[in-house]
Design a protein around this motif. Structure first.
Motif, short mmCIF file in Angstrom:
data_model
loop_
_atom_site.label_atom_id
_atom_site.label_comp_id
_atom_site.label_asym_id
_atom_site.label_seq_id
_atom_site.Cartn_x
_atom_site.Cartn_y
_atom_site.Cartn_z
N ASN A 151 -4.78 -1.18 -1.72
CA ASN A 151 -5.35 0.15 -1.53
C ASN A 151 -4.27 1.10 -1.01
N SER A 153 0.84 -1.20 0.00
CA SER A 153 0.00 0.00 0.00
C SER A 153 0.87 1.26 0.00
N ASP A 188 -4.55 2.85 2.43
CA ASP A 188 -4.26 2.14 3.68
C ASP A 188 -2.94 2.60 4.30
N SER A 189 -2.13 3.32 3.52
CA SER A 189 -0.85 3.81 4.01
C SER A 189 -0.97 5.26 4.46
#
Length: 248
Positions: A192, A157, A195-196
């Motif tokens: 995705n 991510s 998500d980071s």
């Protein structure tokens, strides 16, 4: 042969033809054999031409389908279904300004591998490659890439977020990514980037900087900042003098 009764008349051939043959043939009398053979020959030739045209259309369609199946977007989409095996980047990417991001997928060796050559100082995603690599080749590549800083794992991510933000930033300064980046970026599949929560800083103080190696005639110890006011790249050194060069 018995004679017909006097109260009956013999039917002429053209009347028989009109009664039993389709309408399109009634204009041609059975006794006109030469004309009949010519019409039949034309009909057969037309049928053969239609069959040949149909075969040609099917062959063209098959080639088109093969081209689509073997295209980069299609191969990437199929490969993206496999699990991720490696996701690495040069540890010194932001110190040096250049580095590689490697992503591989596959159940077992050989793996499908996507490689992104990055310039975090100005040019963004300079090059991309999509290859099939054996385990030994992956390890060998990572060893060679260590010259730009040790290859270290990175969360997929975070890697995807890095690519997207780097491309967006470089575009604002006039540098488009490699033409196949959009297709190869889909190799991340359902990863995705949101998500980071990683934060990246590109360029120097947010401004693009072209390293001297961009032009072999430049002193490698001199940094050339991009003056992006003009459509063709103008390189300006720290003293204020200027010279023109190729931005990529």
């Amino acid at each position: 042969m018995s004679e017909l009764p006097k109260n009956r008349t013999r039917l002429r051939p053209e009347r028989v033809a009109a009664a039993v043959l389709p309408r399109r043939f009634t204009a041609i009398m059975p006794h006109d054999s030469m004309r009949w053979r010519m019409v039949m020959a034309v009909n057969m030739a037309q049928k053969r031409a239609k069959k040949a045209q149909r075969r040609k259309q099917l062959a063209t369609l098959a080639k088109r389908e093969d081209a689509i199946y073997n295209s980069l977007p299609a191969r990437v989409a199929r490969a993206a279904q496999a699990p991720i095996r490696h996701c690495c980047v040069n540890e010194g990417l932001f110190d040096i300004g250049l580095g590689t991001l490697l992503l591989t997928r596959g159940q077992a060796s050989p793996y499908n591998a996507a490689l992104f050559l990055l310039d975090t100082l100005a040019l963004g995603v300079k090059d991309v490659m999509f290859r099939t690599l054996e385990s030994a080749q992956v390890e060998q590549y990572m060893a060679m890439a260590d010259a730009g800083g040790t290859m270290v794992p990175i969360a997929p991510s975070e890697a995807r977020k890095l690519l997207r933000e780097l491309v967006a930033w470089s575009k604002t300064h006039g540098f488009a990514p490699h033409r196949e980046f959009a297709a190869l970026e889909k190799f991340f599949g359902d990863v995705n980037a949101d998500d980071s929560d990683a934060v990246f800083q590109f360029g120097r103080d947010g401004q693009p900087v072209l390293i001297g190696e961009l032009d072999p005639d430049l002193d490698p110890d001199v940094e050339w900042e991009l003056a992006d006011e003009e459509p063709d790249t103008k390189l300006v050194d720290q003293s204020g003098s200027s010279r023109r060069g190729d931005a990529g």
